[in-house]
Scaffold this motif. Structure first.
Motif, PDB file in Angstrom:
ATOM      1  N   ALA A 128       7.664   2.084  -9.461  1.00 36.92           N
ATOM      2  CA  ALA A 128       6.722   3.149  -9.838  1.00 36.92           C
ATOM      3  C   ALA A 128       6.673   3.341 -11.341  1.00 36.92           C
ATOM      4  O   ALA A 128       5.612   3.632 -11.910  1.00 36.92           O
ATOM      5  CB  ALA A 128       7.130   4.453  -9.155  1.00 36.92           C
ATOM      6  N   LEU A 129       7.800   3.156 -12.020  1.00 35.65           N
ATOM      7  CA  LEU A 129       7.843   3.341 -13.467  1.00 35.65           C
ATOM      8  C   LEU A 129       7.132   2.219 -14.216  1.00 35.65           C
ATOM      9  O   LEU A 129       6.661   2.432 -15.344  1.00 35.65           O
ATOM     10  CB  LEU A 129       9.291   3.434 -13.941  1.00 35.65           C
ATOM     11  CG  LEU A 129      10.036   4.711 -13.555  1.00 35.65           C
ATOM     12  CD1 LEU A 129      11.486   4.648 -14.014  1.00 35.65           C
ATOM     13  CD2 LEU A 129       9.352   5.943 -14.145  1.00 35.65           C
ATOM     14  N   HIS A 130       7.056   1.038 -13.622  1.00 33.39           N
ATOM     15  CA  HIS A 130       6.415  -0.091 -14.284  1.00 33.39           C
ATOM     16  C   HIS A 130       4.945  -0.268 -13.879  1.00 33.39           C
ATOM     17  O   HIS A 130       4.267  -1.149 -14.408  1.00 33.39           O
ATOM     18  CB  HIS A 130       7.181  -1.386 -13.997  1.00 33.39           C
ATOM     19  CG  HIS A 130       8.459  -1.492 -14.775  1.00 33.39           C
ATOM     20  ND1 HIS A 130       9.640  -0.978 -14.307  1.00 33.39           N
ATOM     21  CD2 HIS A 130       8.723  -2.002 -15.999  1.00 33.39           C
ATOM     22  CE1 HIS A 130      10.602  -1.195 -15.204  1.00 33.39           C
ATOM     23  NE2 HIS A 130      10.064  -1.810 -16.243  1.00 33.39           N
ATOM     24  N   ALA A 131       4.475   0.571 -12.979  1.00 38.18           N
ATOM     25  CA  ALA A 131       3.080   0.472 -12.543  1.00 38.18           C
ATOM     26  C   ALA A 131       2.149   0.923 -13.657  1.00 38.18           C
ATOM     27  O   ALA A 131       2.426   1.889 -14.378  1.00 38.18           O
ATOM     28  CB  ALA A 131       2.873   1.327 -11.296  1.00 38.18           C
ATOM     29  N   SER A 132       1.032   0.237 -13.807  1.00 38.37           N
ATOM     30  CA  SER A 132       0.052   0.586 -14.830  1.00 38.37           C
ATOM     31  C   SER A 132      -0.647   1.892 -14.485  1.00 38.37           C
ATOM     32  O   SER A 132      -0.956   2.165 -13.322  1.00 38.37           O
ATOM     33  CB  SER A 132      -0.989  -0.530 -14.949  1.00 38.37           C
ATOM     34  OG  SER A 132      -2.053  -0.122 -15.784  1.00 38.37           O
ATOM     35  N   LEU A 133      -0.901   2.701 -15.520  1.00 41.27           N
ATOM     36  CA  LEU A 133      -1.659   3.935 -15.354  1.00 41.27           C
ATOM     37  C   LEU A 133      -3.069   3.792 -15.901  1.00 41.27           C
ATOM     38  O   LEU A 133      -3.767   4.788 -16.108  1.00 41.27           O
ATOM     39  CB  LEU A 133      -0.945   5.094 -16.065  1.00 41.27           C
ATOM     40  CG  LEU A 133       0.471   5.424 -15.583  1.00 41.27           C
ATOM     41  CD1 LEU A 133       1.021   6.620 -16.345  1.00 41.27           C
ATOM     42  CD2 LEU A 133       0.481   5.696 -14.087  1.00 41.27           C
ATOM     43  N   SER A 134      -3.500   2.572 -16.130  1.00 40.86           N
ATOM     44  CA  SER A 134      -4.832   2.324 -16.668  1.00 40.86           C
ATOM     45  C   SER A 134      -5.891   2.784 -15.675  1.00 40.86           C
ATOM     46  O   SER A 134      -5.782   2.528 -14.473  1.00 40.86           O
ATOM     47  CB  SER A 134      -5.019   0.838 -16.976  1.00 40.86           C
ATOM     48  OG  SER A 134      -6.325   0.564 -17.397  1.00 40.86           O
ATOM     49  N   GLY A 135      -6.922   3.437 -16.193  1.00 41.04           N
ATOM     50  CA  GLY A 135      -7.981   3.937 -15.330  1.00 41.04           C
ATOM     51  C   GLY A 135      -7.500   5.119 -14.504  1.00 41.04           C
ATOM     52  O   GLY A 135      -6.582   5.841 -14.878  1.00 41.04           O
ATOM     53  N   TRP A 136      -8.124   5.317 -13.391  1.00 43.90           N
ATOM     54  CA  TRP A 136      -7.765   6.442 -12.514  1.00 43.90           C
ATOM     55  C   TRP A 136      -7.678   5.876 -11.108  1.00 43.90           C
ATOM     56  O   TRP A 136      -8.416   6.222 -10.207  1.00 43.90           O
ATOM     57  CB  TRP A 136      -8.851   7.526 -12.625  1.00 43.90           C
ATOM     58  CG  TRP A 136      -8.453   8.856 -12.115  1.00 43.90           C
ATOM     59  CD1 TRP A 136      -8.985   9.513 -11.044  1.00 43.90           C
ATOM     60  CD2 TRP A 136      -7.452   9.725 -12.642  1.00 43.90           C
ATOM     61  NE1 TRP A 136      -8.362  10.716 -10.868  1.00 43.90           N
ATOM     62  CE2 TRP A 136      -7.423  10.878 -11.832  1.00 43.90           C
ATOM     63  CE3 TRP A 136      -6.564   9.641 -13.718  1.00 43.90           C
ATOM     64  CZ2 TRP A 136      -6.548  11.939 -12.077  1.00 43.90           C
ATOM     65  CZ3 TRP A 136      -5.697  10.683 -13.959  1.00 43.90           C
ATOM     66  CH2 TRP A 136      -5.699  11.819 -13.149  1.00 43.90           C
ATOM     67  N   ASP A 137      -6.733   4.910 -10.964  1.00 46.81           N
ATOM     68  CA  ASP A 137      -6.682   4.075  -9.775  1.00 46.81           C
ATOM     69  C   ASP A 137      -5.445   4.412  -8.959  1.00 46.81           C
ATOM     70  O   ASP A 137      -4.313   4.174  -9.398  1.00 46.81           O
ATOM     71  CB  ASP A 137      -6.670   2.598 -10.193  1.00 46.81           C
ATOM     72  CG  ASP A 137      -6.715   1.660  -9.006  1.00 46.81           C
ATOM     73  OD1 ASP A 137      -6.877   2.152  -7.862  1.00 46.81           O
ATOM     74  OD2 ASP A 137      -6.592   0.443  -9.203  1.00 46.81           O
ATOM     75  N   PHE A 138      -5.668   4.958  -7.768  1.00 48.25           N
ATOM     76  CA  PHE A 138      -4.562   5.305  -6.880  1.00 48.25           C
ATOM     77  C   PHE A 138      -4.435   4.306  -5.735  1.00 48.25           C
ATOM     78  O   PHE A 138      -3.799   4.599  -4.724  1.00 48.25           O
ATOM     79  CB  PHE A 138      -4.763   6.718  -6.317  1.00 48.25           C
ATOM     80  CG  PHE A 138      -4.570   7.804  -7.335  1.00 48.25           C
ATOM     81  CD1 PHE A 138      -3.350   8.442  -7.458  1.00 48.25           C
ATOM     82  CD2 PHE A 138      -5.601   8.180  -8.176  1.00 48.25           C
ATOM     83  CE1 PHE A 138      -3.165   9.449  -8.397  1.00 48.25           C
ATOM     84  CE2 PHE A 138      -5.430   9.179  -9.117  1.00 48.25           C
ATOM     85  CZ  PHE A 138      -4.201   9.817  -9.236  1.00 48.25           C
ATOM     86  N   SER A 139      -5.015   3.119  -5.892  1.00 48.72           N
ATOM     87  CA  SER A 139      -5.029   2.157  -4.790  1.00 48.72           C
ATOM     88  C   SER A 139      -3.623   1.696  -4.414  1.00 48.72           C
ATOM     89  O   SER A 139      -3.392   1.326  -3.254  1.00 48.72           O
ATOM     90  CB  SER A 139      -5.905   0.949  -5.139  1.00 48.72           C
ATOM     91  OG  SER A 139      -5.409   0.268  -6.282  1.00 48.72           O
ATOM     92  N   ARG A 140      -2.693   1.718  -5.359  1.00 49.47           N
ATOM     93  CA  ARG A 140      -1.336   1.279  -5.029  1.00 49.47           C
ATOM     94  C   ARG A 140      -0.645   2.250  -4.060  1.00 49.47           C
ATOM     95  O   ARG A 140       0.391   1.921  -3.479  1.00 49.47           O
ATOM     96  CB  ARG A 140      -0.499   1.082  -6.290  1.00 49.47           C
ATOM     97  CG  ARG A 140      -0.105   2.339  -7.009  1.00 49.47           C
ATOM     98  CD  ARG A 140       0.798   2.064  -8.212  1.00 49.47           C
ATOM     99  NE  ARG A 140       2.113   1.576  -7.820  1.00 49.47           N
ATOM    100  CZ  ARG A 140       2.538   0.345  -7.966  1.00 49.47           C
ATOM    101  NH1 ARG A 140       1.756  -0.571  -8.485  1.00 49.47           N
ATOM    102  NH2 ARG A 140       3.746  -0.002  -7.603  1.00 49.47           N
ATOM    103  N   LEU A 141      -1.213   3.439  -3.883  1.00 47.79           N
ATOM    104  CA  LEU A 141      -0.633   4.390  -2.943  1.00 47.79           C
ATOM    105  C   LEU A 141      -1.192   4.237  -1.528  1.00 47.79           C
ATOM    106  O   LEU A 141      -0.768   4.947  -0.622  1.00 47.79           O
ATOM    107  CB  LEU A 141      -0.876   5.828  -3.428  1.00 47.79           C
ATOM    108  CG  LEU A 141      -0.185   6.214  -4.732  1.00 47.79           C
ATOM    109  CD1 LEU A 141      -0.459   7.674  -5.069  1.00 47.79           C
ATOM    110  CD2 LEU A 141       1.319   5.946  -4.671  1.00 47.79           C
ATOM    111  N   ARG A 142      -2.141   3.310  -1.364  1.00 48.78           N
ATOM    112  CA  ARG A 142      -2.702   3.083  -0.030  1.00 48.78           C
ATOM    113  C   ARG A 142      -1.590   2.660   0.922  1.00 48.78           C
ATOM    114  O   ARG A 142      -0.770   1.797   0.597  1.00 48.78           O
ATOM    115  CB  ARG A 142      -3.783   2.009  -0.108  1.00 48.78           C
ATOM    116  CG  ARG A 142      -4.629   1.890   1.159  1.00 48.78           C
ATOM    117  CD  ARG A 142      -5.749   0.892   0.965  1.00 48.78           C
ATOM    118  NE  ARG A 142      -6.692   1.343  -0.052  1.00 48.78           N
ATOM    119  CZ  ARG A 142      -6.967   0.670  -1.161  1.00 48.78           C
ATOM    120  NH1 ARG A 142      -6.361  -0.478  -1.415  1.00 48.78           N
ATOM    121  NH2 ARG A 142      -7.846   1.139  -2.023  1.00 48.78           N
ATOM    122  N   ASP A 143      -1.529   3.297   2.058  1.00 42.94           N
ATOM    123  CA  ASP A 143      -0.507   3.079   3.097  1.00 42.94           C
ATOM    124  C   ASP A 143       0.848   3.667   2.719  1.00 42.94           C
ATOM    125  O   ASP A 143       1.788   3.601   3.528  1.00 42.94           O
ATOM    126  CB  ASP A 143      -0.336   1.588   3.427  1.00 42.94           C
ATOM    127  CG  ASP A 143      -1.617   0.965   3.954  1.00 42.94           C
ATOM    128  OD1 ASP A 143      -2.372   1.676   4.634  1.00 42.94           O
ATOM    129  OD2 ASP A 143      -1.863  -0.227   3.660  1.00 42.94           O
TER     130      ASP A 143
END
Length: 249
Positions: free
Chosen positions: A11-26
């Protein structure tokens, strides 16, 4: 389930670029209000030749509404998001401008419709840039949002009455708007692992302003064990929707 350390590190290395919450799917579920913001916004576009989208993020939501009016401007306050939004919206012929909702760098009465999904809402500036008869559609995150996370982590909580539907409606009316629709809901939002919690808190830093996994390590580990035992942790999203019109001259 991956270990606590692996989930938090990811979670700490995930990009915050844009406003994309797709990595939270499922990894999360729920959180959607009964109204459909995108459908409401799309229905207003046909009568709005000049559109302003405030706090567009990476332009994800605005792009989903295509085709857009011929004169469309997206405003974004966070500088790293401006080029992201510009790349996404350029094929749709939408201009992207850096600036904040509190000081919109655009002319008076320049737009027929202002969209604002989860952005800062400044009634005075919104009224200034709208032409007479112009319309505002906004979905806001209220101050009661996800307070269960603050409690679980022992973090300071915002004033739950600071930003509610009633407060926003009063401010809009004070600046000359006629409110034609107003709805408010508290919606269950379920986290299925601690990495989803950490990523979420990184993307919304105003929820816990001093959030840092090291600072909150002990309660985060306790919450991790709670999620492993119960299978999930549920907070509640505070959302409200307002559609308002600036009367004609």
């Amino acid at each position: 389930m991956p270990s606590y350390d692996d989930l938090v590190e990811d979670a700490l290395h995930a990009s915050l670029s844009g406003w994309d919450f797709s990595r939270l799917r499922d990894r999360t579920s729920g959180g959607s209000p009964s109204w459909r913001y995108a459908e409401r916004a799309s229905a207003l576009l046909s009568a709005a030749p000049r559109l302003l989208d405030i706090d567009t993020g990476g332009g994800e939501v605005l792009a989903s509404l295509a085709p857009l009016p011929r004169h469309t401007v997206a405003l974004e306050a966070w500088p790293p998001n401006v080029p992201v939004a510009a790349t996404r919206l350029r094929p749709l012929r939408a201009a992207v401008v850096g600036g904040t909702a509190d000081a919109v760098p655009l002319s008076e009465a320049a737009f027929d419709l202002v969209l604002n999904r989860h952005g800062a809402l400044n009634p005075a500036e919104t009224a200034r840039v709208l032409a007479p008869g112009g319309r505002l559609l906004t979905q806001q995150v209220g101050s009661r949002n996800d307070l269960e996370l603050n409690v679980a982590l022992g973090a300071p909580s915002p004033d739950p009455e600071a930003w509610t539907l009633a407060v926003a409606v009063d401010r809009l009316r004070d600046h000359g708007f006629d409110v034609v629709d107003a709805q408010e809901e508290m919606i269950p939002y379920v986290f299925h692992d601690i990495g989803a919690v950490v990523f979420h808190l990184r993307t919304v830093p105003w929820q816990i302003r001093d959030f840092d996994p090291e600072r909150y390590g002990r309660p985060l580990r306790s919450l991790h064990e709670r999620i492993r035992s119960a299978g999930a942790f549920t907070a509640r999203n505070h959302r409200f929707l307002i559609e308002a019109v600036l009367p004609g001259s």
